[in-house]
Design an enzyme around this catalytic site. Sequence first.
Site, PDB file in Angstrom:
ATOM      1  N   HIS A   1     104.834 -23.261  73.202  1.00  0.00           N
ATOM      2  CA  HIS A   1     104.029 -22.668  74.974  1.00  0.00           C
ATOM      3  C   HIS A   1     102.496 -23.027  75.401  1.00  0.00           C
ATOM      4  O   HIS A   1     101.940 -23.366  74.555  1.00  0.00           O
ATOM      5  CB  HIS A   1     104.064 -20.861  74.721  1.00  0.00           C
ATOM      6  CG  HIS A   1     103.068 -20.224  74.093  1.00  0.00           C
ATOM      7  ND1 HIS A   1     103.564 -19.971  73.015  1.00  0.00           N
ATOM      8  CD2 HIS A   1     102.425 -20.025  73.475  1.00  0.00           C
ATOM      9  CE1 HIS A   1     102.855 -19.679  71.905  1.00  0.00           C
ATOM     10  NE2 HIS A   1     101.871 -19.204  72.072  1.00  0.00           N
TER      11      HIS A   1
ATOM     12  N   HIS B   1      98.747 -22.141  77.126  1.00  0.00           N
ATOM     13  CA  HIS B   1      98.259 -21.283  78.078  1.00  0.00           C
ATOM     14  C   HIS B   1      97.367 -21.864  79.177  1.00  0.00           C
ATOM     15  O   HIS B   1      96.857 -22.952  78.456  1.00  0.00           O
ATOM     16  CB  HIS B   1      97.116 -20.358  76.778  1.00  0.00           C
ATOM     17  CG  HIS B   1      97.813 -19.486  75.327  1.00  0.00           C
ATOM     18  ND1 HIS B   1      98.458 -18.236  75.804  1.00  0.00           N
ATOM     19  CD2 HIS B   1      98.298 -20.274  74.717  1.00  0.00           C
ATOM     20  CE1 HIS B   1      98.815 -17.989  74.594  1.00  0.00           C
ATOM     21  NE2 HIS B   1      98.949 -18.713  74.255  1.00  0.00           N
TER      22      HIS B   1
ATOM     23  N   ASP C   1     100.762 -14.078  81.385  1.00  0.00           N
ATOM     24  CA  ASP C   1     101.194 -13.565  79.870  1.00  0.00           C
ATOM     25  C   ASP C   1     100.640 -11.723  79.966  1.00  0.00           C
ATOM     26  O   ASP C   1     100.123 -11.499  80.771  1.00  0.00           O
ATOM     27  CB  ASP C   1      99.972 -13.812  78.790  1.00  0.00           C
ATOM     28  CG  ASP C   1      99.521 -13.493  77.438  1.00  0.00           C
ATOM     29  OD1 ASP C   1      99.824 -14.435  77.085  1.00  0.00           O
ATOM     30  OD2 ASP C   1      99.210 -12.970  77.170  1.00  0.00           O
TER      31      ASP C   1
ATOM     32  N   GLN D   1      98.826 -18.989  66.848  1.00  0.00           N
ATOM     33  CA  GLN D   1      99.767 -19.055  67.561  1.00  0.00           C
ATOM     34  C   GLN D   1     100.696 -17.855  66.211  1.00  0.00           C
ATOM     35  O   GLN D   1     100.383 -17.181  65.739  1.00  0.00           O
ATOM     36  CB  GLN D   1     100.836 -19.725  66.727  1.00  0.00           C
ATOM     37  CG  GLN D   1     102.143 -20.253  67.610  1.00  0.00           C
ATOM     38  CD  GLN D   1     102.975 -21.149  67.856  1.00  0.00           C
ATOM     39  OE1 GLN D   1     102.991 -22.539  66.526  1.00  0.00           O
ATOM     40  NE2 GLN D   1     103.835 -21.493  67.944  1.00  0.00           N
TER      41      GLN D   1
END
Length: 134
Positions: A99, A101, A30, A93
């Site tokens: 996705h 995390h 990220d 979001q």
Amino acid sequence: MENCIFCKIANGEIPAATLYEDEDFRVILDLGPASKGHALILPKTHAANIYEMSDELAAKAMVLAKKMATVMTETLKCDGLNIVQNNGEPAGQTVFHFHMHLIPRYKNDGVGITWTPGKLTEEEKEEILAKVKA
Ligand code: AMP
Ligand code: ZN
């Protein structure tokens, strides 16, 4: 999907720091990490959120999350790890391509993934059970 940044990253059209790749997923670091090693599991096919995912891909995503959590915990020597997955703007979001995390946690890291606990009332419990329980 056109103009979806995570579609482009997942399929290698935009470079990203890749920790893992297979035919269905890419796992990247990220760019705005909550902690050291914060990574994202991106499916290569577009689904905006969990509601749009096939059962098959959702199952594979969870198996991969387990694998990555294990490898990351061993190699980064973290003390724990959060798996977070947001669906919809009110849920936090910001990128509308599914996705997960993977957020490594370190003792006293100060990362705030918490909420203030409320109280489950009898009335609310009955209402929710009537609505949701299959
Ligand atoms: P969410 O708020 O659950 O939609 O999470 C979106 C995440 O994507 C955030 O943690 C961002 O820091 C991260 N992010 C956004 N753009 C990129 C990018 N180009 N490369 C890596 N991570 C990104
Ligand atoms: Zn996409």
